[in-house]
Structure formats: C-alpha cells, structure tokens
Design a protein around this motif. Structure first.
Motif, short mmCIF file in Angstrom:
data_model
loop_
_atom_site.label_atom_id
_atom_site.label_comp_id
_atom_site.label_asym_id
_atom_site.label_seq_id
_atom_site.Cartn_x
_atom_site.Cartn_y
_atom_site.Cartn_z
N UNK A 1 0.84 -1.20 0.00
CA UNK A 1 0.00 0.00 0.00
C UNK A 1 0.87 1.25 0.00
N UNK A 2 1.96 1.23 0.76
CA UNK A 2 2.88 2.36 0.76
C UNK A 2 3.47 2.61 -0.62
N UNK A 3 3.79 1.53 -1.35
CA UNK A 3 4.31 1.66 -2.70
C UNK A 3 3.27 2.24 -3.66
N UNK A 4 2.03 1.81 -3.50
CA UNK A 4 0.95 2.35 -4.35
C UNK A 4 0.78 3.84 -4.08
N UNK A 5 0.67 4.19 -2.80
CA UNK A 5 0.49 5.60 -2.45
C UNK A 5 1.69 6.44 -2.85
N UNK A 6 2.89 5.85 -2.82
CA UNK A 6 4.10 6.56 -3.20
C UNK A 6 4.35 6.56 -4.70
#
Length: 73
Positions: free
Chosen positions: A61-66
């Motif tokens: 999720x952090x990668x998607x948001x980033x």
C-alpha cells in the motif's frame, strides 16, 4: 503461506468503489485471520488468492500511495 479453502470462502471480499459494474478487470480484497489480507481476481472467485502478511500489505500500500508502480500503466 497456507490458508484453508474454508477461510477464503468464508471471508468477506470487497471490490474498490472505483470498480465499474462492467465485469472488467477487478481485484477483491478481504481481511483474514492474524491481520493477513487476501487478494483475488473478481472474475475467478474460486481461483487462487494472494495472501499478504500485515507488513507485506503495508509495504504494498505504501508503494501504491508513493506511486512506485506508475510506470507499469
């Protein structure tokens, strides 16, 4: 990580509100025991599912948001 067929079939699966009702390419997610998250193809509900640990899910999720995956589309 093994998950029983029963756990997956009893899970409450949901699609993104951004998914249209046109039967297109969508994924569904479900909360599982131990904080794990299941992900499956909405067109193949009886098929395989990816299972993420809580830390794997947070990293994804952090990668998607980033926007780490924007080059893939």
């Amino acid at each position: 990580m093994r998950v029983s067929h029963e756990e997956l079939s009893d899970a409450v699966w949901r699609k993104s509100t951004r998914s249209g009702g046109n039967g297109g390419s969508c994924v569904e997610v479900a909360s599982l025991a131990g904080g794990r998250v299941g992900v499956r193809d909405s067109k193949d509900r009886g098929g395989p599912a990816l299972i993420f640990t809580p830390s794997e899910w947070q990293a994804f999720i952090g990668g998607v948001k980033g926007r780490e995956f924007d080059d893939l589309v």
